[in-house]
Design a protein around this motif. Structure first.
Motif, PDB file in Angstrom:
ATOM      1  N   ARG A  11       0.836  -1.206   0.000  1.00 23.41           N
ATOM      2  CA  ARG A  11       0.000   0.000   0.000  1.00 23.41           C
ATOM      3  C   ARG A  11       0.863   1.245   0.000  1.00 23.41           C
TER       4      ARG A  11
ATOM      5  N   GLN B 151       4.959   4.709   9.879  1.00 17.52           N
ATOM      6  CA  GLN B 151       4.421   4.228   8.605  1.00 17.52           C
ATOM      7  C   GLN B 151       3.081   3.525   8.767  1.00 17.52           C
ATOM      8  N   PRO B 152       2.210   3.672   7.776  1.00 20.49           N
ATOM      9  CA  PRO B 152       0.910   3.004   7.865  1.00 20.49           C
ATOM     10  C   PRO B 152       1.009   1.498   7.594  1.00 20.49           C
ATOM     11  N   ARG B 153      -0.017   0.804   8.013  1.00 18.46           N
ATOM     12  CA  ARG B 153      -0.139  -0.638   7.778  1.00 18.46           C
ATOM     13  C   ARG B 153      -0.042  -0.917   6.272  1.00 18.46           C
ATOM     14  N   GLY B 154       0.672  -1.975   5.927  1.00 21.87           N
ATOM     15  CA  GLY B 154       0.774  -2.302   4.509  1.00 21.87           C
ATOM     16  C   GLY B 154       1.956  -1.651   3.813  1.00 21.87           C
TER      17      GLY B 154
ATOM     18  N   TRP C 173       7.636  -4.710  12.579  1.00 20.28           N
ATOM     19  CA  TRP C 173       7.375  -4.844  11.136  1.00 20.28           C
ATOM     20  C   TRP C 173       7.371  -6.321  10.759  1.00 20.28           C
TER      21      TRP C 173
ATOM     22  N   PRO D  42      -2.715  -0.526  13.673  1.00 17.57           N
ATOM     23  CA  PRO D  42      -1.401  -0.004  13.303  1.00 17.57           C
ATOM     24  C   PRO D  42      -0.585  -1.058  12.537  1.00 17.57           C
ATOM     25  N   LEU D  43       0.557  -0.620  11.999  1.00 13.70           N
ATOM     26  CA  LEU D  43       1.409  -1.518  11.214  1.00 13.70           C
ATOM     27  C   LEU D  43       1.823  -2.759  12.023  1.00 13.70           C
TER      28      LEU D  43
ATOM     29  N   GLY E  26      -3.526  -4.799   4.318  1.00 19.42           N
ATOM     30  CA  GLY E  26      -2.094  -4.533   4.354  1.00 19.42           C
ATOM     31  C   GLY E  26      -1.310  -5.345   5.362  1.00 19.42           C
TER      32      GLY E  26
END
Lengths: 316, 182
Positions: free
Chosen positions: A111, A185-188, A212, B80-81, B105
């Motif tokens: 993403r 940072q955003p998800r994906g 991560w 969140p990530l 994601g």
């Protein structure tokens, strides 16, 4: 070489940073193959006593297949491939290269793409950027360099990418706060790192500590074979014994003896040259074998790894 | 039939454990599977976890009731990530949630699925593309076209379903014996 090589002519040489030269390679008859973003070629330099073979990322737009461009950083302490490119290659010279191969392709399902380049590690991203733009992808480039030696293409990148380009000149005291960058940072998001091993290890470590997912962390380092202790290698099938001197890699010595070993990256990442070890301990220097495979000691990547002792018997 | 080659598309399920370095642990369970996921949920750090339940659980002090996958989608898209998702339920449900999380994601290593709670299979008809739920024996009639389908072990993660093909296309009067699925 394991693959038919392509003859190219150097049509231009440009100094793109104090220690980096860009070479434009045009085909000698015929056409060059198309390539995908992140591809590299291995350039063979006809040096004595043995040819240098170094992998370089293609930095042109993948849609421009009329010529390839590579950039070479002069490495004073290396075994001489980059110095050869800087000092002995002139416009009009012919070189052999392998067809492009790609071990560092963008993950198109991401993403967001976070590109982290260190010095001459900008090169694979030069072929990413036009394609990311065409696809309307969400991306940022973070480019760390030392303006007295590296930092190639930075003005051009700043101009075309605008606020998606972040420059960090360590000589101007600009540091990239990896912790902040990776935490925000955003998800994906997928992160791609190309540069010195210390940068790759640093980003990797920080990303892991921030949770991560491993499969969203991508990196490419072409570790040129480092010198080591000399050793003897016996080829079990032919019974031949060869001497690997301190400055040569096992792969180079095998090639010198006309023993064909498939290979693509010559830097311990692609896995093509994996060879069975019958006896002797291995000093593993590659990025390919798993910890368990290293433990078993049944394989060696002859492009970068060496014998830990004085002698090795391999299944060739 | 031990002689049959293993069908590689059929998912295998391993032990589920809490993912380290995680900001948010999201548990998704059917009411029926709550007892299987509960201890893992309780072991996750307070304040960093949430539990979403499908169907009315007998225990009501635990988790948030969730009516639909689209409601869950909103929850997943706020993660969140550094998140982890744990899912328990029927196999079709597991992969519905998995696919939702992946689309949002998350990497596959961030999504852990408990072994399916039953042998109920979702069946995908290769002739009319209809889905038939809760299939426990083969052959089974397609809910869309009525054809008698052999329920294969070949699995589509995209549909969260096993593939069904007509077993008696040559002679529809031939009705083979049914077998319990495992």
């Amino acid at each position: 070489m394991s693959i038919d090589t392509i003859q190219v002519r150097v049509t231009a040489i440009a100094e793109v940073a104090p220690a980096i030269r860009e070479f434009t390679l045009a085909p000698v008859g015929g056409e060059l193959l198309p390539f995908s973003p992140g591809s590299h070629v291995v350039v063979e330099m006809p040096a004595e006593p043995r040819p240098h073979r170094n992998a370089y990322s293609l930095l042109s737009d993948p849609r421009e297949s009329g010529s390839y461009r590579i950039a070479v950083r002069r490495q004073e302490t290396s075994r001489g491939g980059s110095i050869y490119m800087h000092e002995s290659v002139a416009v009009g010279d012919e070189l052999s290269i392998t067809p492009p191969a790609n071990l560092f392709s963008p993950a198109w399902s991401a993403r967001k793409h976070l590109l982290v380049a260190g010095g001459v590690g900008i090169t694979p991203f030069m072929s990413y950027l036009p394609e990311l733009e065409r696809r309307g992808a969400n991306f940022e480039l973070h480019y760390l360099y030392r303006s007295s030696s590296t930092g190639a293409y930075r003005e051009q990148l700043e101009q075309t990418l605008g606020e998606r380009c972040f420059l960090y000149d360590s000589e101007a005291g600009n540091r990239c706060e990896l912790g902040t960058l990776l935490a925000d940072q955003p998800r994906g998001t997928h992160v791609y790192i190309c540069g010195p091993e210390t940068l790759i290890a640093g980003v990797h470590e920080v990303a892991q500590s921030l949770g991560w997912p491993e499969s969203h962390i991508h990196y490419e380092a072409f570790a040129a074979p480092q010198p080591g202790n000399p050793f003897e290698v016996e080829l079990a099938r032919s019974g031949v014994t060869l001497n690997v001197d301190a400055d040569s890699s096992l792969l180079e010595v095998l090639e010198g003896a006309q023993v064909q070993v498939p290979n693509l990256c010559r830097g311990g990442v692609c896995g093509q040259c994996q060879t069975r070890v019958l006896s002797g301990d291995v000093e593993h220097r590659d990025e390919f074998l798993s910890a368990a495979e290293r433990e078993q000691g049944e394989s060696i990547m002859p492009c970068v790894s060496r014998a830990a002792g004085k002698r090795l018997v391999i299944d060739l | 039939m031990p002689d049959e080659p293993l069908i590689k598309s059929r998912p295998t399920y391993t032990e589920v454990s809490l993912r380290p370095n995680t900001q948010k642990h999201l548990f998704v369970s059917t009411a029926q599977s709550l007892s299987r996921i509960r201890s893992l949920y309780e072991a996750a750090p307070k304040g960093e976890k949430a539990l979403y339940l499908f169907g009315k659980p007998e225990v009501t002090d635990l988790g948030t009731e969730c009516g639909s996958l689209s409601e869950l989608d909103v929850v997943i898209n706020a993660l969140p990530l550094a998140s982890a998702v744990y899912v328990a339920g029927d196999e079709g449900f597991l992969w519905d949630v998995h696919n939702l999380a992946e689309k949002a994601g998350l990497a596959s290593e961030q999504i852990q699925l408990l072994a399916p709670e039953s042998n109920k299979r979702r069946l995908f008809c290769t002739h009319c593309y209809a889905i038939t739920e809760e299939v426990t024996y083969s052959p089974h009639a397609c809910s869309g076209c009525g054809r008698l389908l052999l329920v294969r072990d070949h699995y589509s993660k995209l549909h969260g379903a096993y593939v069904g093909v007509q077993i008696n296309a040559e002679d529809p009067a031939d009705i083979p014996e049914t077998e319990e699925l495992v």
